[in-house]
Design a protein around this motif. Structure first.
Motif, short mmCIF file in Angstrom:
data_model
loop_
_atom_site.label_atom_id
_atom_site.label_comp_id
_atom_site.label_asym_id
_atom_site.label_seq_id
_atom_site.Cartn_x
_atom_site.Cartn_y
_atom_site.Cartn_z
N VAL A 295 7.11 42.11 34.52
CA VAL A 295 7.73 42.30 35.83
C VAL A 295 6.69 42.07 36.92
CG1 VAL A 295 8.76 44.01 37.39
CG2 VAL A 295 9.60 43.80 35.06
N SER A 296 5.50 42.59 36.73
CA SER A 296 4.42 42.40 37.71
C SER A 296 4.11 40.92 37.88
CB SER A 296 3.18 43.16 37.26
OG SER A 296 2.13 42.96 38.16
N THR A 297 4.07 40.19 36.78
CA THR A 297 3.83 38.75 36.84
C THR A 297 4.95 38.05 37.59
OG1 THR A 297 2.60 38.81 34.77
CG2 THR A 297 3.46 36.67 35.46
N LEU A 298 6.20 38.38 37.27
CA LEU A 298 7.34 37.74 37.93
C LEU A 298 7.37 38.02 39.43
CD1 LEU A 298 10.24 38.36 35.38
CD2 LEU A 298 9.13 36.19 35.89
N GLN A 299 6.96 39.21 39.83
CA GLN A 299 7.02 39.58 41.24
C GLN A 299 5.78 39.14 42.02
OE1 GLN A 299 7.86 43.78 40.98
NE2 GLN A 299 10.07 43.41 40.94
N GLY A 300 4.81 38.54 41.32
CA GLY A 300 3.61 38.05 41.97
C GLY A 300 3.78 36.62 42.47
N LEU A 301 2.83 36.17 43.26
CA LEU A 301 2.86 34.80 43.77
C LEU A 301 2.30 33.84 42.73
CD1 LEU A 301 1.66 35.32 47.44
CD2 LEU A 301 3.93 34.65 46.69
N SER A 302 2.84 32.62 42.73
CA SER A 302 2.33 31.60 41.82
C SER A 302 0.95 31.15 42.30
CB SER A 302 3.31 30.42 41.76
OG SER A 302 3.40 29.81 43.02
N PRO A 303 0.19 30.48 41.44
CA PRO A 303 -1.17 30.09 41.82
C PRO A 303 -1.25 29.25 43.09
CG PRO A 303 -0.87 29.82 39.47
CD PRO A 303 0.47 30.18 40.05
N ASN A 304 -0.20 28.46 43.39
CA ASN A 304 -0.25 27.66 44.61
C ASN A 304 0.16 28.47 45.84
OD1 ASN A 304 2.52 27.87 44.48
ND2 ASN A 304 2.86 25.74 43.91
N ARG A 305 0.53 29.74 45.65
CA ARG A 305 0.83 30.70 46.71
C ARG A 305 2.00 30.29 47.62
NH1 ARG A 305 -1.79 34.63 44.54
NH2 ARG A 305 -4.02 34.58 44.66
N LYS A 306 2.86 29.41 47.13
CA LYS A 306 3.98 28.98 47.95
C LYS A 306 5.29 29.66 47.57
CE LYS A 306 2.03 24.59 49.23
NZ LYS A 306 2.15 23.16 49.20
N GLN A 307 5.35 30.24 46.39
CA GLN A 307 6.57 30.91 45.96
C GLN A 307 6.24 31.99 44.93
OE1 GLN A 307 9.13 28.04 44.15
NE2 GLN A 307 7.86 27.73 42.37
N PHE A 308 7.20 32.91 44.76
CA PHE A 308 7.04 33.93 43.73
C PHE A 308 7.25 33.29 42.37
CE2 PHE A 308 8.23 36.51 47.43
CZ PHE A 308 7.19 37.43 47.40
N ILE A 309 6.61 33.84 41.36
CA ILE A 309 6.75 33.30 40.01
C ILE A 309 8.20 33.41 39.54
CG2 ILE A 309 6.05 33.65 37.59
CD1 ILE A 309 3.24 34.25 38.66
N LYS A 310 8.90 34.46 39.95
CA LYS A 310 10.30 34.61 39.55
C LYS A 310 11.19 33.50 40.12
CE LYS A 310 11.73 37.64 43.29
NZ LYS A 310 12.29 38.92 43.65
N ASP A 311 10.71 32.79 41.13
CA ASP A 311 11.47 31.69 41.73
C ASP A 311 11.13 30.33 41.14
OD1 ASP A 311 12.92 33.39 43.40
OD2 ASP A 311 11.34 33.37 44.92
N GLU A 312 10.21 30.29 40.18
CA GLU A 312 9.94 29.04 39.48
C GLU A 312 11.15 28.71 38.62
OE1 GLU A 312 6.23 29.63 37.48
OE2 GLU A 312 5.08 29.42 39.33
N PRO A 313 11.43 27.42 38.41
CA PRO A 313 12.71 27.01 37.78
C PRO A 313 13.07 27.71 36.47
CG PRO A 313 11.53 25.10 38.60
CD PRO A 313 10.62 26.28 38.79
N GLU A 314 12.13 27.85 35.54
CA GLU A 314 12.49 28.44 34.24
C GLU A 314 12.84 29.92 34.36
OE1 GLU A 314 7.95 28.57 34.43
OE2 GLU A 314 9.50 27.14 34.94
N HIS A 315 12.14 30.64 35.23
CA HIS A 315 12.43 32.06 35.42
C HIS A 315 13.70 32.25 36.25
CE1 HIS A 315 8.75 33.23 33.49
NE2 HIS A 315 8.04 32.50 34.35
N ARG A 316 13.87 31.42 37.29
CA ARG A 316 15.08 31.52 38.13
C ARG A 316 16.32 31.21 37.30
NH1 ARG A 316 16.88 34.70 41.14
NH2 ARG A 316 14.74 34.91 41.79
#
Length: 144
Positions: A104-125
């Protein structure tokens, strides 16, 4: 529905951590009372889904979907959610609470490029939205 009237909080006292017991705090012990809608059909669908989705990231996707849909309060601790899920569905082997907390902490964190949350990356979304449509029966057409 069983409700606990005592909660324990850790406090710093005289150079070490001590447990502080608070009375009259209602804490739900089953998934039905934890959900905002108290819908038993959602609980049945979660039970069916959890039979095949037992990894930490799967449970984290479920947690995020429930929070985003308003079924679960964002202040609900992840470990408590996992404990209630395990108690509600004892026949399903669910990973430990710490693994789900990390996911959950990973999903709610920012992706390495800092433009979106990891939970908003296509596979997680995709996983979160499929939980919303299949289990919670919420349409996700108009949502990014």
């Amino acid at each position: 529905m069983i409700i606990e009237k005592v909660s324990i909080t850790a406090i710093w006292l005289i150079g070490r951590w001590r447990a502080k017991i608070t009375e009259n705090t209602e804490l739900p012990h089953d998934l039905l009372s934890l959900l905002a809608s108290h819908d038993s059909e959602i609980v049945k669908r979660i039970g069916k889904w959890i039979e095949t989705h037992i990894r930490g990231v799967d449970i984290a996707h479920l947690y995020v979907a429930l929070v985003e849909s308003g079924e679960l309060a964002p202040s609900t601790p992840v470990k408590r959610f996992v404990g209630i899920l395990s108690a509600t569905f004892p026949e399903c082997k669910i990973v430990g609470g710490r693994q789900v907390q990390k996911s959950v902490s990973t999903l709610q964190g920012l992706s390495p490029n800092r433009k979106q949350f990891i939970k908003d990356e296509p596979e997680h979304r995709f996983a979160i939205d499929s939980i919303k449509t299949d289990i919670l029966r919420i349409s996700t057409d108009g949502v990014d």
